[in-house]
Design a protein around this motif. Structure first.
Motif, mmCIF file in Angstrom:
data_model
loop_
_atom_site.group_PDB
_atom_site.id
_atom_site.type_symbol
_atom_site.label_atom_id
_atom_site.label_comp_id
_atom_site.label_asym_id
_atom_site.label_seq_id
_atom_site.Cartn_x
_atom_site.Cartn_y
_atom_site.Cartn_z
ATOM 1 N N GLU A 140 0.811 -1.222 0.000
ATOM 2 C CA GLU A 140 0.000 0.000 0.000
ATOM 3 C C GLU A 140 0.842 1.268 0.000
ATOM 4 O O GLU A 140 0.289 2.380 -0.026
ATOM 5 C CB GLU A 140 -0.928 0.009 1.228
ATOM 6 C CG GLU A 140 -1.899 -1.162 1.276
ATOM 7 C CD GLU A 140 -2.769 -1.241 0.030
ATOM 8 O OE1 GLU A 140 -3.329 -0.193 -0.368
ATOM 9 O OE2 GLU A 140 -2.857 -2.339 -0.561
ATOM 10 N N ILE A 141 2.149 1.148 0.019
ATOM 11 C CA ILE A 141 2.985 2.348 0.069
ATOM 12 C C ILE A 141 2.927 3.105 -1.264
ATOM 13 O O ILE A 141 2.611 2.543 -2.313
ATOM 14 C CB ILE A 141 4.455 2.030 0.430
ATOM 15 C CG1 ILE A 141 5.109 1.121 -0.619
ATOM 16 C CG2 ILE A 141 4.533 1.393 1.802
ATOM 17 C CD1 ILE A 141 6.596 0.915 -0.394
ATOM 18 N N GLN A 142 3.241 4.397 -1.179
ATOM 19 C CA GLN A 142 3.347 5.251 -2.359
ATOM 20 C C GLN A 142 4.776 5.794 -2.419
ATOM 21 O O GLN A 142 5.232 6.416 -1.453
ATOM 22 C CB GLN A 142 2.341 6.400 -2.278
ATOM 23 C CG GLN A 142 0.895 5.933 -2.226
ATOM 24 C CD GLN A 142 -0.049 7.116 -2.150
ATOM 25 O OE1 GLN A 142 -0.438 7.688 -3.164
ATOM 26 N NE2 GLN A 142 -0.425 7.477 -0.943
ATOM 27 N N ILE A 143 5.446 5.557 -3.530
ATOM 28 C CA ILE A 143 6.870 5.852 -3.640
ATOM 29 C C ILE A 143 7.111 7.014 -4.604
ATOM 30 O O ILE A 143 6.522 7.073 -5.690
ATOM 31 C CB ILE A 143 7.650 4.615 -4.119
ATOM 32 C CG1 ILE A 143 7.503 3.462 -3.114
ATOM 33 C CG2 ILE A 143 9.125 4.945 -4.332
ATOM 34 C CD1 ILE A 143 8.080 2.141 -3.600
ATOM 35 N N VAL A 179 5.215 3.134 -7.371
ATOM 36 C CA VAL A 179 5.925 4.353 -7.769
ATOM 37 C C VAL A 179 4.922 5.299 -8.419
ATOM 38 O O VAL A 179 4.408 5.036 -9.507
ATOM 39 C CB VAL A 179 7.085 4.048 -8.735
ATOM 40 C CG1 VAL A 179 7.748 5.347 -9.190
ATOM 41 C CG2 VAL A 179 8.109 3.136 -8.063
ATOM 42 N N LYS A 180 4.655 6.402 -7.743
ATOM 43 C CA LYS A 180 3.608 7.322 -8.179
ATOM 44 C C LYS A 180 4.136 8.551 -8.912
ATOM 45 O O LYS A 180 3.394 9.176 -9.682
ATOM 46 C CB LYS A 180 2.784 7.777 -6.968
ATOM 47 C CG LYS A 180 2.146 6.645 -6.175
ATOM 48 C CD LYS A 180 1.187 5.838 -7.039
ATOM 49 C CE LYS A 180 0.505 4.738 -6.222
ATOM 50 N NZ LYS A 180 -0.372 3.892 -7.080
ATOM 51 N N ASN A 187 8.647 6.269 -20.739
ATOM 52 C CA ASN A 187 8.156 6.600 -19.403
ATOM 53 C C ASN A 187 6.651 6.863 -19.394
ATOM 54 O O ASN A 187 6.119 7.549 -20.267
ATOM 55 C CB ASN A 187 8.878 7.842 -18.880
ATOM 56 C CG ASN A 187 8.319 8.319 -17.557
ATOM 57 O OD1 ASN A 187 8.073 7.518 -16.663
ATOM 58 N ND2 ASN A 187 8.076 9.615 -17.450
ATOM 59 N N LYS A 188 5.966 6.344 -18.363
ATOM 60 C CA LYS A 188 4.540 6.606 -18.152
ATOM 61 C C LYS A 188 4.273 7.247 -16.795
ATOM 62 O O LYS A 188 3.127 7.571 -16.470
ATOM 63 C CB LYS A 188 3.742 5.298 -18.250
ATOM 64 C CG LYS A 188 3.907 4.558 -19.581
ATOM 65 C CD LYS A 188 3.427 5.391 -20.748
ATOM 66 C CE LYS A 188 3.604 4.645 -22.069
ATOM 67 N NZ LYS A 188 3.259 5.494 -23.233
ATOM 68 N N THR A 189 5.307 7.431 -15.993
ATOM 69 C CA THR A 189 5.159 7.945 -14.624
ATOM 70 C C THR A 189 5.236 9.464 -14.622
ATOM 71 O O THR A 189 6.113 10.034 -15.276
ATOM 72 C CB THR A 189 6.258 7.371 -13.720
ATOM 73 O OG1 THR A 189 6.247 5.941 -13.801
ATOM 74 C CG2 THR A 189 6.058 7.795 -12.271
ATOM 75 N N PRO A 190 4.341 10.147 -13.902
ATOM 76 C CA PRO A 190 4.421 11.617 -13.811
ATOM 77 C C PRO A 190 5.799 12.060 -13.339
ATOM 78 O O PRO A 190 6.363 11.496 -12.404
ATOM 79 C CB PRO A 190 3.340 11.954 -12.779
ATOM 80 C CG PRO A 190 2.362 10.840 -12.871
ATOM 81 C CD PRO A 190 3.180 9.612 -13.159
ATOM 82 N N ILE A 191 6.334 13.099 -13.993
ATOM 83 C CA ILE A 191 7.710 13.504 -13.711
ATOM 84 C C ILE A 191 7.840 15.020 -13.718
ATOM 85 O O ILE A 191 7.294 15.706 -14.589
ATOM 86 C CB ILE A 191 8.688 12.838 -14.704
ATOM 87 C CG1 ILE A 191 10.144 13.205 -14.397
ATOM 88 C CG2 ILE A 191 8.320 13.137 -16.153
ATOM 89 C CD1 ILE A 191 11.166 12.339 -15.134
ATOM 90 N N PHE A 192 8.579 15.521 -12.737
ATOM 91 C CA PHE A 192 8.833 16.954 -12.567
ATOM 92 C C PHE A 192 10.309 17.201 -12.841
ATOM 93 O O PHE A 192 11.177 16.629 -12.199
ATOM 94 C CB PHE A 192 8.462 17.363 -11.144
ATOM 95 C CG PHE A 192 8.562 18.838 -10.863
ATOM 96 C CD1 PHE A 192 8.466 19.793 -11.857
ATOM 97 C CD2 PHE A 192 8.743 19.279 -9.550
ATOM 98 C CE1 PHE A 192 8.551 21.149 -11.579
ATOM 99 C CE2 PHE A 192 8.817 20.629 -9.252
ATOM 100 C CZ PHE A 192 8.729 21.572 -10.275
ATOM 101 N N ARG A 225 -0.489 16.197 -6.638
ATOM 102 C CA ARG A 225 -1.373 15.809 -7.737
ATOM 103 C C ARG A 225 -1.475 14.295 -7.869
ATOM 104 O O ARG A 225 -2.450 13.767 -8.416
ATOM 105 C CB ARG A 225 -0.860 16.375 -9.060
ATOM 106 C CG ARG A 225 -0.740 17.880 -9.136
ATOM 107 C CD ARG A 225 -0.162 18.259 -10.514
ATOM 108 N NE ARG A 225 0.540 19.530 -10.452
ATOM 109 C CZ ARG A 225 1.321 19.994 -11.416
ATOM 110 N NH1 ARG A 225 1.498 19.267 -12.524
ATOM 111 N NH2 ARG A 225 1.927 21.173 -11.306
ATOM 112 N N TYR A 226 -0.466 13.581 -7.373
ATOM 113 C CA TYR A 226 -0.380 12.153 -7.677
ATOM 114 C C TYR A 226 -0.307 11.256 -6.440
ATOM 115 O O TYR A 226 -0.419 10.042 -6.574
ATOM 116 C CB TYR A 226 0.871 11.910 -8.560
ATOM 117 C CG TYR A 226 0.845 12.759 -9.805
ATOM 118 C CD1 TYR A 226 -0.057 12.471 -10.830
ATOM 119 C CD2 TYR A 226 1.663 13.879 -9.939
ATOM 120 C CE1 TYR A 226 -0.112 13.269 -11.976
ATOM 121 C CE2 TYR A 226 1.620 14.672 -11.083
ATOM 122 C CZ TYR A 226 0.720 14.358 -12.087
ATOM 123 O OH TYR A 226 0.651 15.148 -13.215
#
Length: 311
Positions: A160-163, A187-188, A246-251, A308-309
């Motif tokens: 259940e963790i968010q990384i 991985v969020k 890549n499909k993961t939101p990235i800043f 946001r994620y």
């Protein structure tokens, strides 16, 4: 043709080849060999008068666990610091350090996330800190080790963790290169700060900037050396290539005044991915100094993106 003229004609190319070989060997050791000790005053070994010292002191005093991969293999054992947050073990930041740095050099980043309620894992990359290895791989092999660290985190803390993946400089390139590989659903989001487009681009830039030398013929020779030493060619080490998958939101964060990893690389990295994304070019910030240039805005910008994620 006289014998002396023929000898000269055949010797000059030979001497040039020997010179190129010696130069490429020198540059390989200069760029790839690990540090024997951290310079005094650096983020890994700060003095009390540096900006790094307060967070470094916090990091040293913080209760933490030593984690290991390949613990019984002296040549391949890898180290990380695990800092559990009593307020929250469901939000986790995995923090990747920069070139010739260490886990301790990321103390300010660790504190930033910890104070926001994150449990933190900060590895020492291969050939850095307490991890084994003699040669730096510019994030290409490190990205595989970080995948193993993710498995350890999920096994320890649950599914259940968010990384969040976060990295600065070479660490930024590392998390970008991770983005093109299959990542666990935990991985969020990714935050990268001043990472390069590729090892080849960065080394070519440094050859010109620091040594006034062209990319050819040295860099292909350096790549061949690395193929023998670490098992891969430099053209493999590409954040741009990985970001395309890549499909993961990235800043993306980069200093406007960065002359070590030129700011233009950030625009190239940003354009390479179709994932949800944002970018901040930090006014007046030099390489790896975006946080130190404007800590409050940096904190807010990172938080706004992650909110946001993450739940």
């Amino acid at each position: 043709m006289k014998k002396s003229t023929l000898l000269l004609a055949t010797t000059i190319p030979g001497l040039a080849a020997i010179g190129s070989g010696l130069a490429s060997s020198y540059f390989y050791n200069y760029a790839f060999k690990s540090l024997e000790r951290f310079p005094k005053g650096s983020a890994s070994n700060p003095t009390e008068d540096t900006i790094y010292y307060p967070s470094y002191h916090w990091f040293q005093d913080q209760p933490k666990e030593d984690w290991w991969l390949n613990a019984t293999d002296p040549e391949n054992k890898l180290h990380a610091y695990f800092i559990p947050n009593p307020k929250n073990t469901k939000k986790v930041a995995v923090i990747a350090h920069g070139y010739k740095g260490s886990a301790a050099s990321m103390a300010a980043s660790a504190k930033l996330f910890y104070d926001d309620g994150f449990t933190v894992l900060v590895p020492d990359d291969r050939a850095h800190g307490l991890s084994s290895g003699k040669y730096i791989n510019f994030g290409w092999l490190d990205r595989l080790d970080y995948a193993d660290w993710l498995d350890h985190l999920i096994a320890r803390l649950g599914t259940e963790i968010q990384i969040v993946l976060y990295g600065i400089s070479m660490g930024g390139a590392t998390v970008m290169m991770m983005s093109g590989d299959p990542l666990p659903p935990q991985v969020k989001a990714i935050v990268e700060d001043c990472g390069y487009t590729s090892a080849e681009d960065e080394l070519a830039y440094q050859l010109k900037r620091s040594f006034k030398l062209p990319k050819y013929p040295l860099l292909p020779m350096v790549s061949r050396i690395n193929k023998l030493v670490l098992g891969f060619s430099l053209n493999s080490v590409s954040a741009l290539h990985q970001l395309k998958r890549n499909k993961t939101p990235i800043f993306f964060i980069h200093g406007e005044a960065d002359t070590y990893v030129p700011t233009q690389m950030c625009y190239q990295n940003f354009a390479a991915t179709d994932a949800p994304k944002d970018m901040w070019i930090v006014p007046h910030a030099e390489h790896a100094k975006s946080y130190w240039t404007d800590p409050e805005t940096y904190h807010k910008r990172v938080n706004d993106f992650l909110n946001r994620y993450l739940d």
